[in-house]
Scaffold this motif. Structure first.
Motif, short mmCIF file in Angstrom:
data_model
loop_
_atom_site.label_atom_id
_atom_site.label_comp_id
_atom_site.label_asym_id
_atom_site.label_seq_id
_atom_site.Cartn_x
_atom_site.Cartn_y
_atom_site.Cartn_z
N PRO A 161 1.17 14.04 -3.60
CA PRO A 161 -0.17 13.75 -4.11
C PRO A 161 -0.11 13.33 -5.59
O PRO A 161 0.68 13.87 -6.36
CB PRO A 161 -0.91 15.08 -3.97
N HIS A 179 -0.56 0.76 4.80
CA HIS A 179 -0.34 1.99 4.03
C HIS A 179 -1.57 2.88 4.14
O HIS A 179 -2.68 2.38 4.29
CB HIS A 179 -0.08 1.66 2.56
N PRO A 180 -1.40 4.21 4.00
CA PRO A 180 -2.55 5.10 4.10
C PRO A 180 -3.43 5.12 2.84
O PRO A 180 -4.53 5.66 2.87
CB PRO A 180 -1.92 6.48 4.33
N ASP A 181 -2.93 4.54 1.75
CA ASP A 181 -3.65 4.56 0.48
C ASP A 181 -3.89 3.14 -0.01
O ASP A 181 -3.19 2.21 0.38
CB ASP A 181 -2.85 5.34 -0.57
N ASP A 182 -4.92 2.98 -0.86
CA ASP A 182 -5.11 1.70 -1.55
C ASP A 182 -3.91 1.47 -2.44
O ASP A 182 -3.41 2.41 -3.08
CB ASP A 182 -6.36 1.74 -2.44
N ARG A 183 -3.47 0.23 -2.50
CA ARG A 183 -2.38 -0.14 -3.41
C ARG A 183 -2.83 -1.31 -4.26
O ARG A 183 -3.46 -2.24 -3.77
CB ARG A 183 -1.13 -0.54 -2.63
N ALA A 219 -6.45 0.60 1.86
CA ALA A 219 -5.84 1.55 2.80
C ALA A 219 -6.08 1.08 4.23
O ALA A 219 -7.20 0.71 4.58
CB ALA A 219 -6.44 2.94 2.59
N SER A 266 1.87 8.46 0.03
CA SER A 266 1.84 7.12 0.59
C SER A 266 2.87 7.01 1.70
O SER A 266 3.59 7.95 2.00
CB SER A 266 2.13 6.09 -0.51
N GLY A 285 -0.61 3.30 -6.82
CA GLY A 285 -1.42 3.91 -5.79
C GLY A 285 -1.54 5.40 -6.03
O GLY A 285 -1.04 5.93 -7.02
N VAL A 286 -2.23 6.07 -5.12
CA VAL A 286 -2.38 7.51 -5.18
C VAL A 286 -1.81 8.08 -3.88
O VAL A 286 -2.31 7.78 -2.81
CB VAL A 286 -3.86 7.93 -5.36
N GLY A 287 -0.73 8.86 -4.02
CA GLY A 287 -0.05 9.40 -2.86
C GLY A 287 -0.73 10.62 -2.29
O GLY A 287 -1.70 11.12 -2.86
#
Length: 162
Positions: free
Chosen positions: A62, A82-86, A121, A144, A140-142
């Motif tokens: 995180p 990816h599971p997060d915005d990059r 995401a 990830s 990004g914000v993990g």
């Protein structure tokens, strides 16, 4: 006179609070400086010739992370998400980006150095290099990760016409 004194005391308290909360005053911990020649590039397992470097943070945990990715000429990632915005910034070369589920290097859009792109995401995309080396910086914000849409095709493909 009373108002002047209140403003003076208030300003003093505000300045004191700002000084105590500012790490630049006596507490340099947390600052990160990395010159281009200090970047520690590593092979990205499963990605033909692609290298990466963790600049700050840890994408698997995180919190905010900053990584760089280096694509050799002619190599693109296959469709994935990816599971997060990059948030991507092109540092070197022309980065070719495509969206959707089908790998089609001829339909990609080229982004020159200084260009920005957001990968939302879950957004299906593929990207990489055509005729020159490309270096990206991703934020990004993990945590990830990367999920391939067609794992049977592998992680990378050629950007050149077959």
């Amino acid at each position: 006179m009373k108002l002047h004194r209140m403003l003076l005391v208030g300003s003093g308290l505000l300045c004191g609070a700002l000084l105590l909360g500012t790490p630049a005053f006596g507490d340099p911990e947390g600052f990160v400086r990395i010159a281009p020649e200090e970047v520690q590039w590593r092979d990205l397992p499963g990605y033909e010739g692609v290298k990466f470097a963790i600049i700050d943070g840890d994408p698997s945990k995180p919190g905010v992370y900053v990584v760089r990715v280096k694509f050799p000429p002619g190599v693109m990632s296959r469709p994935h998400f990816h599971p997060d915005d990059r948030y991507a910034v092109v540092l070197k070369g022309t980065w070719y980006t495509g969206t959707g589920d089908t790998f089609d290097p001829d339909s990609t859009v080229g982004l020159k150095p200084g260009s920005f792109m957001k990968h939302p995401a879950g957004g299906h995309h593929y990207d990489g290099a055509k005729d020159e080396e490309v270096i990206l910086q991703l934020i990004g914000v993990g945590p990830s990760g990367t999920t391939l849409l067609h794992p049977e095709d592998g992680h990378t493909g050629s950007s050149r016409k077959q």
